[in-house]
Design a protein around this motif. Structure first.
Motif, PDB file in Angstrom:
ATOM      1  N   LYS A 170       0.814  -1.055   0.144  1.00 49.19           N
ATOM      2  CA  LYS A 170       0.332   0.171  -0.256  1.00 49.19           C
ATOM      3  C   LYS A 170       0.832   1.118   0.111  1.00 49.19           C
ATOM      4  N   SER A 177       0.876   3.707   1.780  1.00 44.83           N
ATOM      5  CA  SER A 177       0.905   3.795   3.154  1.00 44.83           C
ATOM      6  C   SER A 177       2.487   2.761   4.004  1.00 44.83           C
ATOM      7  N   LYS A 214      -5.811   1.773  -7.686  1.00 46.10           N
ATOM      8  CA  LYS A 214      -6.348   1.442  -6.004  1.00 46.10           C
ATOM      9  C   LYS A 214      -7.345   0.194  -6.241  1.00 46.10           C
ATOM     10  N   GLN A 215      -7.247   0.176  -4.949  1.00 49.01           N
ATOM     11  CA  GLN A 215      -7.862  -1.172  -5.232  1.00 49.01           C
ATOM     12  C   GLN A 215      -9.852  -1.381  -4.806  1.00 49.01           C
ATOM     13  N   PRO A 230      -7.232   2.184  -0.835  1.00 50.24           N
ATOM     14  CA  PRO A 230      -5.820   2.406  -0.803  1.00 50.24           C
ATOM     15  C   PRO A 230      -5.627   2.022  -1.885  1.00 50.24           C
ATOM     16  N   MET A 242      -2.312   0.487  -4.453  1.00 51.69           N
ATOM     17  CA  MET A 242      -1.195  -1.077  -4.302  1.00 51.69           C
ATOM     18  C   MET A 242      -0.094  -0.360  -5.270  1.00 51.69           C
TER      19      MET A 242
END
Length: 76
Positions: A9, A11, A37-38, A46, A48
């Motif tokens: 991700k 993050s 995007k997931q 999130p 990816m």
């Protein structure tokens, strides 16, 4: 650079030291196929990254920047 997982991700990559602006710029670039995007239907889904392709893209960008720097140096 070593990545702990094959898919991460945004993050998680930020915790590794990447900046959010840098990663969002990669995500928005039209020539990449390794960030998504997931769930595209959710605004806060999130983003990816496939880390192997991310690293290959990063290395290519570094190489291109170095070539451009050499051309600027020769022209000046």
């Amino acid at each position: 650079m070593e990545y702990p997982k094959p898919i991460m991700k945004i993050s998680e990559l930020i915790k590794m030291g990447f900046t959010r602006d840098y990663l969002l710029g990669i995500y928005a670039s039209p020539n990449q196929d390794f960030a998504w995007k997931q769930n595209t239907t959710k605004k806060n889904s999130p983003i990816m990254f496939e880390t192997e392709k991310l690293e290959a893209w990063r290395q290519e960008q570094i190489k291109l920047e170095q070539q451009a720097k050499k051309r600027r140096t020769v022209v000046l």
